[in-house]
Design a protein around this motif. Sequence first.
Motif, PDB file in Angstrom:
ATOM      1  N   LYS A  23       0.598  -0.909   0.587  1.00 18.14           N
ATOM      2  CA  LYS A  23       0.204  -0.505   0.137  1.00 18.14           C
ATOM      3  C   LYS A  23       0.711   1.153   0.395  1.00 18.14           C
ATOM      4  N   GLU A  24       1.727   1.452   0.974  1.00 23.64           N
ATOM      5  CA  GLU A  24       2.870   2.262   0.826  1.00 23.64           C
ATOM      6  C   GLU A  24       3.416   2.615  -1.039  1.00 23.64           C
ATOM      7  N   GLN A  46       2.441   2.172  -3.157  1.00 24.07           N
ATOM      8  CA  GLN A  46       0.998   2.114  -4.308  1.00 24.07           C
ATOM      9  C   GLN A  46       1.295   3.730  -4.231  1.00 24.07           C
ATOM     10  N   ASN A  47       1.197   3.781  -3.230  1.00 18.16           N
ATOM     11  CA  ASN A  47       0.034   5.020  -3.073  1.00 18.16           C
ATOM     12  C   ASN A  47       1.734   5.933  -3.369  1.00 18.16           C
TER      13      ASN A  47
END
Length: 226
Positions: free
Chosen positions: A180-181, A183-184
């Motif tokens: 998630k990190e 992708q963000n």
Amino acid sequence: MKIAITLSLLASASAFGPSKAPAFTPDANAFAYGLPGSLDPVPNFDPFGYAANSDYETIKEYREAELQHGRVAMLGALGMLVTEEPIEFHPLFEADNKDIGPAIRHLDEVRAVSPAFFELLAIVIGALELNRALKGWTAPDEVFTSNRALKEDYFPGDVGFDPLGLAPSDPEEFLALHTKELQNGRLAMLGWAGMVAQELVNGKEIFVNLGLAQDRFDPSTLPVQF
């Protein structure tokens, strides 16, 4: 204000702790050796073949660089939005009496209001980078003998910074959070580049350009003119 900034930066050092990453075993048959960051609908996105043609140590270096740039981009994108119209939150100086314009010009104002800020910023960035190097990077005299830039047990991006205690103890949850990190961070790098390009083209703040905020910017008030 300088004292407050200095104290807050020093206090942030206490947020660094031991490594949070679980033990990781690379999988030579998986994309990017199984490191997190692969996500549907394009799980193996590698149009230029960097991952396919690299060994594990090189992939770790790529991922380390991607994570660090993504983290800076997330902070940068957020900083651009909150320091411009209509929010205009400036931790370094008061701006209630004027609009200092697009974020790409804010450092001009910082230099004029607080010249010592850049020297302090260089020291802080140097300290953070030194901490990252000590935690994850091989000592310079061992790089050529070990044939690796990053330590063998170092997980890319895991510098022990977790002030809110968000890192899960479960390995699968940790790797999912890592994805998630990434992708963000990837989205932030594209978004930040787009916002900077737009401000360079027309000199308008982001929300002003979208018609969501009033344009109060007077370029003649800037300390540096182009």
